[in-house]
Every structure is written in structure tokens, then in C-alpha cells.
Design a protein around this motif. Structure first.
Motif, PDB file in Angstrom:
ATOM      1  N   LEU A  53      44.704  93.642  -1.846  1.00  0.00           N
ATOM      2  CA  LEU A  53      43.771  94.312  -0.792  1.00  0.00           C
ATOM      3  C   LEU A  53      43.667  95.747  -1.149  1.00  0.00           C
ATOM      4  O   LEU A  53      42.729  96.406  -1.139  1.00  0.00           O
ATOM      5  CB  LEU A  53      43.937  94.027   0.882  1.00  0.00           C
ATOM      6  CG  LEU A  53      43.216  94.643   1.570  1.00  0.00           C
ATOM      7  CD1 LEU A  53      41.936  94.180   1.605  1.00  0.00           C
ATOM      8  CD2 LEU A  53      43.944  94.643   3.092  1.00  0.00           C
ATOM      9  N   ALA A  54      44.871  96.384  -1.376  1.00  0.00           N
ATOM     10  CA  ALA A  54      45.041  97.891  -1.824  1.00  0.00           C
ATOM     11  C   ALA A  54      44.437  98.255  -2.933  1.00  0.00           C
ATOM     12  O   ALA A  54      43.631  99.346  -2.812  1.00  0.00           O
ATOM     13  CB  ALA A  54      46.597  98.182  -1.798  1.00  0.00           C
ATOM     14  N   LEU A  55      44.492  97.350  -4.077  1.00  0.00           N
ATOM     15  CA  LEU A  55      43.813  97.762  -5.142  1.00  0.00           C
ATOM     16  C   LEU A  55      42.381  97.737  -5.080  1.00  0.00           C
ATOM     17  O   LEU A  55      41.725  98.564  -5.677  1.00  0.00           O
ATOM     18  CB  LEU A  55      44.371  96.562  -6.500  1.00  0.00           C
ATOM     19  CG  LEU A  55      43.697  96.975  -7.727  1.00  0.00           C
ATOM     20  CD1 LEU A  55      44.227  98.292  -8.323  1.00  0.00           C
ATOM     21  CD2 LEU A  55      43.893  95.586  -8.777  1.00  0.00           C
ATOM     22  N   PHE A  56      41.773  96.730  -4.251  1.00  0.00           N
ATOM     23  CA  PHE A  56      40.599  96.583  -4.016  1.00  0.00           C
ATOM     24  C   PHE A  56      40.081  97.798  -3.477  1.00  0.00           C
ATOM     25  O   PHE A  56      38.588  98.493  -3.754  1.00  0.00           O
ATOM     26  CB  PHE A  56      40.083  95.486  -3.434  1.00  0.00           C
ATOM     27  CG  PHE A  56      38.864  94.893  -3.066  1.00  0.00           C
ATOM     28  CD1 PHE A  56      37.908  94.440  -4.013  1.00  0.00           C
ATOM     29  CD2 PHE A  56      38.096  95.039  -1.802  1.00  0.00           C
ATOM     30  CE1 PHE A  56      36.596  94.205  -4.104  1.00  0.00           C
ATOM     31  CE2 PHE A  56      36.711  94.856  -1.591  1.00  0.00           C
ATOM     32  CZ  PHE A  56      35.929  94.359  -2.656  1.00  0.00           C
ATOM     33  N   LEU A  57      40.597  98.184  -2.417  1.00  0.00           N
ATOM     34  CA  LEU A  57      39.925  99.233  -1.350  1.00  0.00           C
ATOM     35  C   LEU A  57      40.139 100.874  -2.216  1.00  0.00           C
ATOM     36  O   LEU A  57      39.108 101.462  -2.314  1.00  0.00           O
ATOM     37  CB  LEU A  57      40.726  99.369  -0.090  1.00  0.00           C
ATOM     38  CG  LEU A  57      40.464  98.367   0.849  1.00  0.00           C
ATOM     39  CD1 LEU A  57      41.585  98.695   1.889  1.00  0.00           C
ATOM     40  CD2 LEU A  57      39.259  98.346   1.273  1.00  0.00           C
ATOM     41  N   VAL A  58      41.338 100.787  -2.939  1.00  0.00           N
ATOM     42  CA  VAL A  58      41.316 102.119  -3.874  1.00  0.00           C
ATOM     43  C   VAL A  58      40.550 102.169  -5.089  1.00  0.00           C
ATOM     44  O   VAL A  58      39.604 103.205  -5.248  1.00  0.00           O
ATOM     45  CB  VAL A  58      42.758 102.165  -4.434  1.00  0.00           C
ATOM     46  CG1 VAL A  58      42.695 103.435  -5.453  1.00  0.00           C
ATOM     47  CG2 VAL A  58      43.673 102.571  -3.069  1.00  0.00           C
ATOM     48  N   TYR A  59      40.285 100.892  -5.598  1.00  0.00           N
ATOM     49  CA  TYR A  59      39.409 101.009  -6.799  1.00  0.00           C
ATOM     50  C   TYR A  59      37.886 101.079  -6.408  1.00  0.00           C
ATOM     51  O   TYR A  59      37.236 101.889  -7.191  1.00  0.00           O
ATOM     52  CB  TYR A  59      39.578  99.383  -7.557  1.00  0.00           C
ATOM     53  CG  TYR A  59      38.870  99.501  -9.155  1.00  0.00           C
ATOM     54  CD1 TYR A  59      39.463 100.367 -10.185  1.00  0.00           C
ATOM     55  CD2 TYR A  59      37.920  98.574  -9.139  1.00  0.00           C
ATOM     56  CE1 TYR A  59      38.876 100.329 -11.273  1.00  0.00           C
ATOM     57  CE2 TYR A  59      37.301  98.682 -10.507  1.00  0.00           C
ATOM     58  CZ  TYR A  59      37.784  99.284 -11.470  1.00  0.00           C
ATOM     59  OH  TYR A  59      37.245  99.220 -12.573  1.00  0.00           O
ATOM     60  N   LEU A  60      37.488 100.376  -5.468  1.00  0.00           N
ATOM     61  CA  LEU A  60      36.153 100.253  -5.241  1.00  0.00           C
ATOM     62  C   LEU A  60      35.654 101.622  -4.298  1.00  0.00           C
ATOM     63  O   LEU A  60      34.627 102.071  -4.559  1.00  0.00           O
ATOM     64  CB  LEU A  60      35.900  99.190  -4.243  1.00  0.00           C
ATOM     65  CG  LEU A  60      35.522  98.069  -5.204  1.00  0.00           C
ATOM     66  CD1 LEU A  60      35.239  96.754  -4.278  1.00  0.00           C
ATOM     67  CD2 LEU A  60      34.439  97.800  -6.138  1.00  0.00           C
ATOM     68  N   GLY A  61      36.809 102.473  -3.796  1.00  0.00           N
ATOM     69  CA  GLY A  61      36.397 103.837  -3.317  1.00  0.00           C
ATOM     70  C   GLY A  61      36.354 104.773  -4.382  1.00  0.00           C
ATOM     71  O   GLY A  61      35.306 105.510  -4.358  1.00  0.00           O
TER      72      GLY A  61
END
Length: 78
Positions: A53-61
């Protein structure tokens, strides 16, 4: 489960190929989104849901910022 992880690996490679082969920033960003979703799904299948989840939010941001910048540069006639 092995077939699912193999399917995610193939989709991840296809997403990377979509990024590398598209000269348009819109389709390249779509390939990055697909690669990010598949990579996070791969991590979820390994059982590390918080990191996924953290990777998804940071990467897509970060990709959203780069995508908007590329589109604004491509739309500017000067």
C-alpha cells in the motif's frame, strides 16, 4: 497460487514494455500505472500488505506529478 504469481510477473513485464515502447506520455504513464498495480498485487500475494500500500501511494503520487508535467509540456505550443 503459482499460476497467479506467474500471471502477475508476465503482466509486470508487459507493463514495463508498454512504458519503454510508447513515445506518448499518456500511454507511457498508463503502462506505469499497470506496472505499479501489478507489482503491488505481487507484493500482496507475498503477504506484505502495508509495504504494498505504501509503495502504491508513493509511486502513483510521484507518477501523477510527472504525468501532469509531461502533458503540460506537450500541450504548450511554445
Amino acid at each position: 497460487m503459482t499460476y497467479f504469481v506467474s500471471f502477475l510477473g508476465v503482466c509486470f513485464i508487459l507493463g514495463a514494455l508498454a512504458v519503454a515502447s510508447n513515445p506518448s506520455p499518456q500511454y507511457g504513464a498508463m503502462g506505469l500505472v499497470v506496472g505499479s498495480v501489478v507489482g503491488c498485487g505481487w507484493l500482496l500475494s507475498l503477504g506484505v500488505s502495508f509495504i504494498s500500500l505504501a509503495l502504491f501511494l508513493v509511486y502513483l503520487g510521484g507518477m501523477l506529478v510527472v504525468f501532469v508535467y509531461c502533458v503540460s509540456l506537450a500541450a504548450d505550443p511554445y
